[in-house]
Write an enzyme that holds these catalytic residues in place. Structure first.
Site, PDB file in Angstrom:
ATOM      1  N   GLY A 108      36.968  43.703  62.694  1.00 37.40           N
ATOM      2  CA  GLY A 108      38.323  43.170  62.579  1.00 37.40           C
ATOM      3  C   GLY A 108      39.102  43.837  61.462  1.00 37.40           C
ATOM      4  CG  ASN A 109      38.288  43.269  57.462  1.00 37.85           C
ATOM      5  OD1 ASN A 109      39.263  42.560  57.683  1.00 37.85           O
ATOM      6  ND2 ASN A 109      37.242  42.838  56.792  1.00 37.85           N
ATOM      7  CE  LYS A 115      33.279  36.502  61.541  1.00 37.57           C
ATOM      8  NZ  LYS A 115      32.819  37.888  61.394  1.00 37.57           N
ATOM      9  CE  LYS A 146      32.532  43.946  64.903  1.00 36.81           C
ATOM     10  NZ  LYS A 146      32.194  43.676  63.534  1.00 36.81           N
ATOM     11  CE  LYS A 151      30.685  45.487  59.853  1.00 37.82           C
ATOM     12  NZ  LYS A 151      31.191  44.113  59.834  1.00 37.82           N
TER      13      LYS A 151
END
Length: 311
Positions: free
Chosen positions: A12-13, A125, A209, A269
């Site tokens: 998203g970033n 989150k 995600k 991640k």
């Protein structure tokens, strides 16, 4: 027909950089640059794209809270909105770059979670824009939202339960088999739980995600799983002057140094990369969207491989 499948998870970033205005024009320009970076991969691989939605879903929540004549929309509906919005932008920009005969499809995707997941009692989150500590306190008092420090800033945090199952696997496979670039599992997918009478219903959460993308990549037996973000890769001592970029590594090394990777940002991640590598034996990578071609070639980013395959 291309033989190898690459799944790229766009952070998203990476699509809305930290501190940028969330204006539509800004997001479209970022998506256009992302599409330009991804287009060369589409010529070589079966390409599957997922994306984050943290900044966008947080913004929609702020907009919904500002309208006091109705109840704010829950996070599952806001997640569906961001899947459609971001998927539309990615799909359109890819179509503008790629040959006209390359099919591109966006699929709204539901992801099942456990309703008893402990994450519902410990939100971590990050969603929405960044604030100073004082601003976060003011917004938190007005809305009842929970905030935590994110680097040098403060952001809202919401429950992020572990993804269990992606419900649209069959149609995703059908599209890939027909040669389509598939955009799916946006924002980790729309969070749903099994209903007592059968079927599923939405729940208040935002799924990470990267963890959902790892499940998708494993189910598809992807040859490479890339998580594209706004930094060059995974660092040891990220906040220190002596921080060190990790190049080629293994799940064992990352596990032994797990304390370097905070929850809510780089931690998921790293976890997603390790899970995928351990489940499939295929490599995973984390790095900058601008270096996506180099990451795919193994010459940039943090590349995670099985122990026996590291150089």
């Amino acid at each position: 027909m291309k033989e190898r499948t690459v799944l790229v998870a766009l952070g998203g970033n990476a699509l809305l950089k930290r501190g940028e205005s969330p204006d539509p024009a800004v997001q479209r320009e970022n998506v256009r640059r992302a599409a330009e970076a991804l287009a060369p991969l589409a010529k070589e691989y079966r390409l599957v794209l997922t994306h984050g939605n943290g900044p966008q879903v947080g913004l929609l929540a702020l907009q919904a809270a500002a309208y006091t004549k109705s109840e704010p929309y829950p996070l599952d509906i806001l997640g569906a909105e961001t899947e459609g919005m971001i998927g539309y932008l990615i799909e359109q920009e890819l179509r503008n770059i790629l040959p006209a005969d390359v099919p591109v499809a966006t699929m709204l995707t539901m992801t099942a979670v456990d309703p008893d997941d402990p994450a519902f009692g410990d939100p971590e989150k990050f969603v929405g824009p960044v604030y100073t500590k004082e601003q976060a306190g003011e917004v938190g008092n007005a809305t009842g939202w929970t905030f935590r420090q994110d680097g040098f800033d403060w952001r809202r945090v919401v429950p992020s339960p572990e993804p269990v199952k992606i419900l649209e696997m069959k149609p995703i496979r059908w599209l890939i088999e027909k040669g389509a670039i598939v955009i799916c599992t946006g924002g980790g997918g729309i969070p749903v739980v099994p209903s007592p009478g059968g079927g599923y219903s939405g729940i208040e959460a935002v799924i990470d995600k990267d963890l959902a993308s790892a499940i998708l990549a494993e189910e598809l037996r992807a040859d490479l799983f890339i998580m594209a973000t706004d930094v060059e890769g995974v660092y040891l001592n990220w906040k220190e002057e002596d921080r060190e970029l990790i190049g080629e590594t293994t799940p064992r090394f990352l596990g032994e140094n797990r304390h370097h990777f905070p929850p809510g940002s780089m931690g998921p991640k790293v976890d997603a990369a390790c899970r995928f590598v351990e489940a499939t034996g295929n490599p995973a990578a984390i790095g900058s969207l601008e270096e996506i071609a180099e990451i795919a070639a193994g010459s940039a980013g943090t590349i995670v491989r099985r122990e026996s395959e590291t150089r």
